[in-house]
Design a protein around this motif. Structure first.
Motif, PDB file in Angstrom:
ATOM      1  N   ASP A  46      -3.318 -55.151  67.521  1.00 33.43           N
ATOM      2  CA  ASP A  46      -4.563 -55.420  68.255  1.00 33.43           C
ATOM      3  C   ASP A  46      -5.517 -56.323  67.465  1.00 33.43           C
ATOM      4  O   ASP A  46      -6.745 -56.135  67.484  1.00 33.43           O
ATOM      5  CB  ASP A  46      -5.282 -54.100  68.619  1.00 33.43           C
ATOM      6  N   PHE A  47      -4.977 -57.308  66.774  1.00 33.62           N
ATOM      7  CA  PHE A  47      -5.827 -58.198  65.977  1.00 33.62           C
ATOM      8  C   PHE A  47      -6.775 -59.019  66.869  1.00 33.62           C
ATOM      9  O   PHE A  47      -7.910 -59.301  66.487  1.00 33.62           O
ATOM     10  CB  PHE A  47      -4.960 -59.137  65.130  1.00 33.62           C
ATOM     11  N   LYS A  48      -6.308 -59.364  68.051  1.00 31.48           N
ATOM     12  CA  LYS A  48      -7.155 -60.096  69.000  1.00 31.48           C
ATOM     13  C   LYS A  48      -8.375 -59.254  69.374  1.00 31.48           C
ATOM     14  O   LYS A  48      -9.500 -59.766  69.474  1.00 31.48           O
ATOM     15  CB  LYS A  48      -6.354 -60.457  70.240  1.00 31.48           C
TER      16      LYS A  48
ATOM     17  N   GLN B  39     -12.389 -60.091  68.717  1.00 32.16           N
ATOM     18  CA  GLN B  39     -13.349 -60.079  69.823  1.00 32.16           C
ATOM     19  C   GLN B  39     -14.519 -59.140  69.548  1.00 32.16           C
ATOM     20  O   GLN B  39     -15.664 -59.439  69.915  1.00 32.16           O
ATOM     21  CB  GLN B  39     -12.639 -59.667  71.123  1.00 32.16           C
ATOM     22  N   ASN B  40     -14.255 -58.018  68.916  1.00 33.66           N
ATOM     23  CA  ASN B  40     -15.296 -57.011  68.708  1.00 33.66           C
ATOM     24  C   ASN B  40     -16.097 -57.213  67.424  1.00 33.66           C
ATOM     25  O   ASN B  40     -17.295 -56.904  67.382  1.00 33.66           O
ATOM     26  CB  ASN B  40     -14.678 -55.613  68.696  1.00 33.66           C
TER      27      ASN B  40
ATOM     28  N   ARG C  33     -15.325 -61.786  60.344  1.00 34.04           N
ATOM     29  CA  ARG C  33     -14.851 -60.493  59.840  1.00 34.04           C
ATOM     30  C   ARG C  33     -13.358 -60.341  60.079  1.00 34.04           C
ATOM     31  O   ARG C  33     -12.650 -59.715  59.285  1.00 34.04           O
ATOM     32  CB  ARG C  33     -15.631 -59.358  60.507  1.00 34.04           C
ATOM     33  N   GLY C  34     -12.870 -60.951  61.173  1.00 39.54           N
ATOM     34  CA  GLY C  34     -11.428 -60.913  61.419  1.00 39.54           C
ATOM     35  C   GLY C  34     -10.665 -61.620  60.311  1.00 39.54           C
ATOM     36  O   GLY C  34      -9.617 -61.140  59.857  1.00 39.54           O
TER      37      GLY C  34
ATOM     38  N   GLU D  52     -18.222 -54.423  56.431  1.00 38.55           N
ATOM     39  CA  GLU D  52     -19.677 -54.508  56.495  1.00 38.55           C
ATOM     40  C   GLU D  52     -20.095 -54.923  57.909  1.00 38.55           C
ATOM     41  O   GLU D  52     -19.730 -55.991  58.391  1.00 38.55           O
ATOM     42  CB  GLU D  52     -20.201 -55.528  55.484  1.00 38.55           C
ATOM     43  N   LEU D  53     -20.868 -54.055  58.578  1.00 40.54           N
ATOM     44  CA  LEU D  53     -21.314 -54.341  59.937  1.00 40.54           C
ATOM     45  C   LEU D  53     -22.824 -54.127  60.035  1.00 40.54           C
ATOM     46  O   LEU D  53     -23.313 -53.008  59.856  1.00 40.54           O
ATOM     47  CB  LEU D  53     -20.607 -53.412  60.945  1.00 40.54           C
TER      48      LEU D  53
END
Length: 241
Positions: free
Chosen positions: A141-143, A147-148, A153-154, A207-208
């Protein structure tokens, strides 16, 4: 009485010529021996002194010249040595950078697929390729992660994932980036279960918005059991997830 100095010297000569012209040769000889002999001896002494001083000056100049030549030679040798040293260092750095560009993925710094292919050929020539299992793995689920959490960060997650894969392989094994979030590894058959268990679930810290979030990255894996006579194309075509 005899006169002193250069003027007196010439006056004495005139006197000697006068005695000689008057036929008084005895007195002329006497004046020559007494008046001029000392002056001539002194002149000769001065000449000898000047000669000695000139020789000393020439020897000193020669020593200074030799010293300057030796110093220049030493500087030239040191400069040449430094140039050679820096040339070797530059060459080594160029070779290292070139090898890195040719063999490593620029983003994750993992080995690229070209390097893996060459390594597979090397193993095949030694008859050891069939001692490995080809493993295809990517991030589940890397996509959705991109997206999120955003592509920045990806990318950070992808780099960390590649780092974990690099740290998991052992001596004689290899892992490379195949493209996107996909990687291919050659793992020893006796260690395949250990490898899969290590990469199946990988905890990471993200980190978010100024806060730290712990997430878990899951791997999707496919395998190909390499047999004698196989090459890297067989591995790629035969992998199933």
């Amino acid at each position: 009485l005899f006169r002193s100095g250069l003027r007196g010297y010439f006056s004495d000569i005139d006197m000697i010529f006068e005695f000689s012209n008057n036929g008084d040769k005895e007195t002329a000889y006497y004046y020559m021996e007494t008046a001029l002999a000392g002056t001539v001896a002194k002149v000769n002494q001065n000449i000898d002194e000047y000669t000695r001083k000139a020789v000393q000056d020439m020897n000193a100049a020669r020593e200074d010249m030799n010293e300057a030549i030796n110093m220049t030679r030493n500087i030239a040798v040191i400069s040449l040595a430094l140039l050679v040293f820096f040339a070797v260092i530059s060459l080594a750095l160029c070779i290292r950078i070139t090898n890195k560009m040719l063999n490593r993925d620029p983003m994750t710094e993992t080995l690229n697929f070209t390097k893996l292919s060459k390594y597979a050929e090397k193993l095949a020539k030694k008859g050891k390729f069939n001692k490995y299992v080809g493993v295809y793995t990517n991030i589940k689920d890397f996509k959705y992660i991109n997206q999120n959490y955003g592509s920045r960060r990806g990318d950070a997650i992808l780099i960390e994932y590649a780092k974990v894969l690099d740290e998991t392989v052992r001596k004689g094994e290899i892992v490379s980036r195949y493209g996107g979030d996909s990687f291919i590894a050659l793992i020893s058959k006796e260690r395949i279960d250990e490898f899969l268990s290590q990469i199946r679930s990988i905890p990471m810290r993200l980190e978010l918005s100024g806060k730290t979030a712990d997430i878990e990255i899951m791997s999707r894996c496919g395998m190909y059991n390499i047999e004698a006579g196989d090459d890297i194309r067989d591995v790629i075509n035969g992998m199933t997830i």
